[in-house]
Design a protein around this motif. Structure first.
Motif, PDB file in Angstrom:
ATOM      1  N   ASN A  93       0.627  -0.787   0.126  1.00 16.89           N
ATOM      2  CA  ASN A  93       0.201   0.037  -0.165  1.00 16.89           C
ATOM      3  C   ASN A  93       0.897   0.934   0.045  1.00 16.89           C
ATOM      4  N   ARG A  94       2.015   1.244  -0.356  1.00 17.72           N
ATOM      5  CA  ARG A  94       2.516   2.341  -0.161  1.00 17.72           C
ATOM      6  C   ARG A  94       2.540   3.619  -1.551  1.00 17.72           C
ATOM      7  N   LYS A  95       2.374   4.479  -1.215  1.00 21.67           N
ATOM      8  CA  LYS A  95       2.064   5.804  -2.006  1.00 21.67           C
ATOM      9  C   LYS A  95       2.613   6.128  -2.531  1.00 21.67           C
ATOM     10  N   ASP A 112      -4.334   4.798  -7.414  1.00 20.88           N
ATOM     11  CA  ASP A 112      -5.635   4.276  -8.748  1.00 20.88           C
ATOM     12  C   ASP A 112      -5.159   4.773  -9.755  1.00 20.88           C
ATOM     13  N   PHE A 162       9.756  12.372   0.516  1.00 23.23           N
ATOM     14  CA  PHE A 162       9.077  12.986   0.262  1.00 23.23           C
ATOM     15  C   PHE A 162       8.544  13.920   1.628  1.00 23.23           C
ATOM     16  N   GLU A 163       8.253  14.800   1.634  1.00 30.43           N
ATOM     17  CA  GLU A 163       8.199  15.625   3.023  1.00 30.43           C
ATOM     18  C   GLU A 163       6.282  16.845   3.163  1.00 30.43           C
ATOM     19  N   THR A 219      11.495  10.682   8.445  1.00 29.68           N
ATOM     20  CA  THR A 219      12.150  11.716   8.283  1.00 29.68           C
ATOM     21  C   THR A 219      10.926  12.949   8.535  1.00 29.68           C
ATOM     22  N   GLU A 220       9.233  12.179   7.741  1.00 25.94           N
ATOM     23  CA  GLU A 220       8.544  13.476   7.336  1.00 25.94           C
ATOM     24  C   GLU A 220       7.992  13.459   8.753  1.00 25.94           C
ATOM     25  N   LEU A 235      -8.216   2.543  -0.292  1.00 28.41           N
ATOM     26  CA  LEU A 235      -7.289   2.383  -0.381  1.00 28.41           C
ATOM     27  C   LEU A 235      -6.441   3.243  -0.746  1.00 28.41           C
ATOM     28  N   ASN A 236      -6.616   2.793  -2.139  1.00 27.37           N
ATOM     29  CA  ASN A 236      -6.053   3.966  -3.170  1.00 27.37           C
ATOM     30  C   ASN A 236      -5.725   5.831  -2.936  1.00 27.37           C
ATOM     31  N   GLU A 237      -7.113   5.623  -2.277  1.00 23.98           N
ATOM     32  CA  GLU A 237      -7.081   7.377  -1.579  1.00 23.98           C
ATOM     33  C   GLU A 237      -6.176   7.570  -0.328  1.00 23.98           C
ATOM     34  N   PHE A 238      -5.529   6.082   0.201  1.00 24.76           N
ATOM     35  CA  PHE A 238      -4.566   6.694   1.616  1.00 24.76           C
ATOM     36  C   PHE A 238      -3.872   7.686   1.105  1.00 24.76           C
ATOM     37  N   ASP A 239      -3.666   7.747   2.590  1.00 26.59           N
ATOM     38  CA  ASP A 239      -2.362   8.700   2.112  1.00 26.59           C
ATOM     39  C   ASP A 239      -1.121   8.191   2.371  1.00 26.59           C
ATOM     40  N   GLN A 240       0.531   8.819   2.425  1.00 20.29           N
ATOM     41  CA  GLN A 240       1.491   7.733   2.056  1.00 20.29           C
ATOM     42  C   GLN A 240       1.776   7.136   3.453  1.00 20.29           C
ATOM     43  N   ALA A 294      -0.996   4.117   4.819  1.00 15.03           N
ATOM     44  CA  ALA A 294      -0.356   3.236   3.575  1.00 15.03           C
ATOM     45  C   ALA A 294       0.756   2.811   4.248  1.00 15.03           C
ATOM     46  N   ILE A 295       1.691   3.161   4.166  1.00 16.51           N
ATOM     47  CA  ILE A 295       2.218   2.465   4.768  1.00 16.51           C
ATOM     48  C   ILE A 295       1.893   1.448   6.447  1.00 16.51           C
ATOM     49  N   THR A 334      -0.863   0.663   6.838  1.00 16.82           N
ATOM     50  CA  THR A 334      -1.962  -0.472   6.285  1.00 16.82           C
ATOM     51  C   THR A 334      -0.856  -1.757   6.130  1.00 16.82           C
ATOM     52  N   SER A 335       0.153  -1.705   5.382  1.00 21.30           N
ATOM     53  CA  SER A 335       0.559  -2.479   4.943  1.00 21.30           C
ATOM     54  C   SER A 335       1.477  -3.259   5.744  1.00 21.30           C
ATOM     55  N   GLY A 355      -0.408  -6.280   6.312  1.00 19.27           N
ATOM     56  CA  GLY A 355      -0.491  -6.480   4.744  1.00 19.27           C
ATOM     57  C   GLY A 355      -0.928  -6.362   3.750  1.00 19.27           C
ATOM     58  N   PHE A 356      -1.561  -6.231   2.864  1.00 21.16           N
ATOM     59  CA  PHE A 356      -1.709  -5.552   1.607  1.00 21.16           C
ATOM     60  C   PHE A 356      -3.580  -5.883   1.651  1.00 21.16           C
ATOM     61  N   THR A 357      -4.567  -4.965   1.897  1.00 24.57           N
ATOM     62  CA  THR A 357      -5.851  -5.430   1.731  1.00 24.57           C
ATOM     63  C   THR A 357      -6.035  -4.771   0.900  1.00 24.57           C
TER      64      THR A 357
END
Lengths: 102, 905
Positions: free
Chosen positions: A21-23, A36, A55-56, B392-393, B610-615, B618-619, B621-622, B626-628
């Protein structure tokens, strides 16, 4: 010691797993915005080619001179003034792999 | 220059340059033996780890080259300023002028041959800069830098092309390549001194700062301001051209050229200083006052620690994994350590990325000298958890969160001490001054913040306060805990070195407990424990009572239904609430994102793919699940962020607990919650809160002899504010009204600050300084119960109405009804209200009433409306048809009441 020069191996195609799921996925020559309708951007900053790998605060940032881009590759802060190059790719939804031509 | 020459023991700067060049060439030849152009970065790390001789040659190569550049420039300037001028043939002078560029290129290619993070980016820049030139760019770029990732062409230019050119121009103008004996001896000693003390730089691969070699940092600064970077090449050409032009023209022209060259050099030096000393990660401006300044500016340089290396150590290094393209010494010794989470596997990350130190040495003391034994403390987190490619973020934004800056707590305290106009000023725990409020905070409040460093190894427990990233993410298992205890009991025991605690996402309620069992006591409330004023000697029943931190006695109460159901704090609270989201919030209720209605809803839920998740979501969740893909997740109404542990299936909402992975069905609200809209402006917690802790009547005074503790600086002091507490209570909370642009609702409140403060005790110059406040505070008690409060619990309850405890009675005398109230506590002389009250019985209070400006007690009109229903409930049970009907149409019920119904108003 000097080794005989190996034949330069230019990367023509890179196959990348979308890694769950990494963006935003950083690779040596590209940045994959995993959504998507994925977007693949060149990781070379349009200012001077530095590799962008940060990415910040929702921005892609160049470490060398501080340029910032949004996730569509549009420049948000200079010195870069042009958009990050969008790379062609094919997406295999079944295997969740993305093939990028560099 | 002439003064320098008088005290200078050598014949000329040229001789010095020549000696330096000589050493540079010899050390370069020796360095070429262990250097592997096809695995450059790794081969240099290996030299530094197990080849002291090669390290020394590398250092000598570096220092002699850099001093050669400096002395060559000084040598040229020396001739510019000499009366005799430059008497060389034009062709030779042209080649010498070009030689300046060649020297720079020789050094730059040497910089590229390190192949560390700085070098790789520099190569990309050069490729782009040269390749972008019109017509010849591509050819020039390939000829100079080669293609692909190979360093072969660069290597050839470095050791042959440029070096030979320099040899030729030296021979042309000096006639010999051999330096004088005196110069060579002194210069060797000089270079050796530097080489032994300071190593040639090598980027560790983690530091976010990317900088070119010092002589090009000025150019990097120029490029930061230039959107058309090729323009910078004109500056280089202009410099070379000016050098070439100096000997030509008349005296006046020569003067102008030399002045132009001098000005250009001074400007460039200024830019170099800016670039080198005042630029940090992402080329952001920094100053020595910034935290971790030296990490950003001096990190690539390391002091040397030469030692003979045993064969066994060499084998260990050779057998250790390559991390980030190079070896690190840590893994050669700590090669059998276990206990790591998969995300922090040292085979992939090494030790250095978290613990710092020096990865390029096998000298134990040197390797450990600047090591962070306990990484993750916020003061240094950008060097550990927040380093390049890691978190970092999060580290960048964590100080925007209230758990790190304590802004709300500090602001309210200063407001209560009459030191600021509102309780809503944004501030931070790092900006406390010397006022009475700030000293009060330092003595009694500010120990709990994420920035409070963890200074001892060991698990996070109920005594823990802060600890940066580890405050939440550190976990010991049985083995690591046993090893830790063994080491504590016997510091010679080294088992702990091979069993590392885990740093992971298993954030349990115990991590929150240390801080959140205090003040609002959310953690203890949630688990069903109420703090008492009993002492440990007074209790023996371990079921009904719990001793926390060895002396605080808690009584068993009803736990929150979510706790009983197996949910933990992080099942509701997401990473942005806990680690800040980059926005500064005044108070916790603004920062908190989750609302009951996000999970318990009747209408269509707010969902997200899931594809609307922020970075970040998403991480996480993964990593957690796992992959969901393919699920519909709930999202928060407040900020539209995903609730990653929820999903909607067949119109029902479910939650999967983050740690234990249990699936829970999430009930929609009961029909009574929304029936008729009579209670539509009630927050869920105003009804579903079982109890809330409160304390009333405390007095605060400063005692200059009291043994105290400075919580900001973590040291014992003499003289402290002392809190003389009143009574701790636990009952269904009072209700108040929050009214702002975004919200109008009834909420639970507690007597946050009914207190007196003797300011004169702290500052004798303060006259008439006894402050009195009667402020209630909005509460999030975390004692949720499935069934809401009874009707009488609000409508007939003086505590709920804000009158405080006492007898609230509806009396009917001679067909007329009247509410009366007898308070339990005496009136406070400061405002003539009962000690625990928020407002007087059927009185109105406004202004300075709450720790928030948008929260107030009920107005007289509102109290009357509540008590009117309370009067009905005196005769009619809440389950009767008439009371149920009153929820739907109260007016109709009123209009149809019989003659026996007696109303108070």
């Amino acid at each position: 010691m000097i080794h005989t020069q190996r034949k330069s191996k230019k990367k023509e195609v890179v196959r990348v797993s979308l890694n769950g799921n990494r963006k935003v996925l950083f690779h040596e020559d590209c940045i994959i915005i995993n959504k998507d309708e994925p977007v693949v951007l060149s990781s070379h900053c349009t200012h001077l080619g530095c590799r962008i790998q940060t990415f910040e605060n929702g921005q892609l940032i160049c470490p060398c001179h501080g340029s910032a881009f949004d996730l569509e590759g549009n420049p948000l802060k200079g010195p870069a003034i042009t958009q990050l190059k969008k790379l062609d790719f094919t997406l295999n939804k079944q295997t969740q792999t993305i093939t990028i031509k560099i | 220059m002439s003064l320098l020459k008088k005290i200078w023991p050598f014949s000329s700067f040229g001789q010095i340059s020549l000696a330096l060049f000589f050493i540079c060439v010899i050390s370069g030849i020796l360095l070429a033996i262990p250097y592997d152009v096809n695995d450059a970065y790794n081969s240099i790390s290996l030299m530094m780890l197990i080849n002291p001789a090669a390290t020394l040659f590398r250092n000598m190569h570096y220092w002699s080259a850099n001093f050669f550049l400096v002395f060559s420039l000084v040598h040229i300037w020396d001739h510019f300023s000499a009366k005799a001028g430059i008497k060389l043939k034009s062709g030779i002078w042209l080649r010498l002028s070009i030689g300046v560029l060649i020297i720079l290129l020789a050094m730059l290619t040497g910089f590229l041959l390190k192949a560390d993070a700085d070098s790789l980016q520099a190569r990309r820049i050069l490729n782009e800069l040269v390749g972008g030139l019109p017509f010849v760019g591509s050819l020039l770029s390939t000829s100079l830098l080669g293609s692909g990732n190979s360093l072969q062409v660069i290597y050839v230019h470095h050791i042959a092309t440029f070096t030979l050119f320099i040899v030729v121009i030296i021979m042309e103008h000096h006639k010999t390549i051999w330096p004088g004996l005196k110069e060579i001896i002194w210069v060797i000693l000089f270079v050796l001194l530097f080489s032994v003390l300071i190593s040639a730089p090598l980027h560790d691969g983690m530091n976010p700062v990317i900088k070119g070699p010092w002589y090009f940092v000025g150019l990097q600064e120029i490029l930061h301001w230039l959107s058309v970077p090729q323009m910078s090449l004109l500056i280089v050409l202009l410099f070379i051209l000016l050098v070439f032009l100096v000997p030509y023209g008349g005296v006046r022209n020569q003067f102008i050229t030399k002045r132009a060259l001098l000005i250009l050099t001074i400007i460039y030096l200024f830019l170099t200083i800016i670039g080198y000393f005042f630029r940090g990660s992402n080329w952001k401006f920094i100053t020595p006052a910034d935290t971790n300044y030296s990490y950003y500016v001096y990190n690539p340089f390391r002091s040397n620690g030469f030692a003979f290396i045993e064969k066994e150590e060499t084998d260990k290094v050779n057998n250790s994994p390559k991390v980030f393209g190079r070896k690190e010494g840590c893994l050669a010794c700590h090669d059998e350590t276990t206990g790591f989470s998969a995300s922090h596997n040292p085979q992939a990350l090494g030790c250095y990325s978290c613990h710092g130190g020096d990865p390029f040495t096998m000298n134990k003391n040197k390797a450990h000298k600047y090591m962070e034994l306990i990484p993750g403390n916020l003061a240094t987190a950008e060097k550990s958890c927040g380093t390049t490619g890691c978190h970092t973020e999060i580290v960048d934004r964590i100080n925007t969160g209230l758990m790190a800056n304590l802004s709300g707590m500090i602001s309210v305290d200063r407001y209560v001490f009459d030191e600021q106009e509102t309780p809503d000023e944004l501030t931070t725990v790092h900006h406390l001054g010397n006022s009475a409020a700030d000293e009060h905070l330092r003595n009694l409040c500010v120990r709990c913040h994420l920035g409070n460093p963890k200074t001892e190894t060991g698990p996070v427990d109920e005594r823990s306060r802060g600890g940066g990233c580890l405050a939440c993410h550190l976990n010991y298992n049985d083995q690591s805990l046993a090893a830790h205890i063994q080491h504590k009991n016997n510091d010679q025991d080294t088992l702990y070195l091979s069993v590392h605690p885990s740093v992971d996402l298993l954030v349990s309620d115990e991590h929150c407990f240390g801080c959140h069992s205090r003040s609002g006591r959310i953690s203890t409330n949630y688990e069903g424990w109420h703090e008492t004023t009993l002492t440990t000697e007074e209790v023996s029943d371990s079921v009904k009572y719990r001793i926390v931190e060895e002396s605080r006695v808690f009584r068993k109460m009803k736990a929150d239904i979510h706790h009983t159901g197996g949910m933990e704090c992080i099942d509701c609270h997401n990473s942005y609430e806990l680690m800040g989201d980059g926005t500064r919030y005044q108070h916790e209720e603004e920062q908190a994102e989750i609302q009951c209605s996000d999970c318990h809803f009747n209408d269509r839920p707010n969902t997200m793919d899931l594809n609307e998740f922020d970075q970040e979501s998403a991480i996480i969740t993964s990593l957690r699940f796992g992959f969901t893909d393919g699920k519909k997740y709930l999202a928060t109404a407040k900020r539209n962020r995903p609730l990653i542990n929820t999903f909607v299936q067949n119109d029902s909402a479910f939650l999967k607990t983050k740690n234990s992975k249990q699936i829970k069905f999430m009930k929609p609200p009961a029909s009574v919650c929304t029936k008729g809209g009579a209670h539509s402006n009630l927050s869920c917690s105003s009804c579903h809160t079982a109890w809330a802790p409160s304390c009333i009547g405390c007095h605060n005074a400063y005692d200059d002899k009291e043994p105290g503790y400075d919580m900001q600086h973590n040291n014992f002091i003499t003289g402290s504010w002392v809190e003389y507490i009143g009574e701790y209570q636990a009952h269904a909370p009072a209700l108040g009204y929050r009214e702002n642009e975004a919200e109008k609702s009834v909420i639970p409140v507690v007597p946050g600050m009914i207190l007196t403060i003797d300011k004169q005790s702290y500052d004798p110059s303060e006259k008439d300084s006894m402050l009195f406040h009667r402020l209630y505070a909005p509460a999030a008690p975390h004692t949720t119960q499935t069934r809401g409060r009874s009707c009488k619990s609000c409508h007939n309850n003086p505590v709920a109405l804000g009158y405080g405890q006492g007898d609230l009675e509806f009396k009917i005398i001679s067909d007329s009804g009247k509410w009366t109230f007898s308070p339990k506590y005496r009136n406070n002389p400061y405002d003539d209200l009962p000690e625990d009250a928020w407002t007087g019985f059927l009185q109105e209070r406004s202004g300075d009433v709450s720790t928030r400006f948008d929260v107030r007690p009920f107005t007289i009109e509102e109290q009357k409306r509540i008590l009117l229903v309370g009067a009905c409930l005196t005769c009619h049970d809440e389950d009767t048809q008439v009371m149920k009907q009153s929820l739907i149409d109260f007016k109709e019920v009123m209009d149809s009441r019989g003659p026996s119904c007696v109303l108070p108003f």
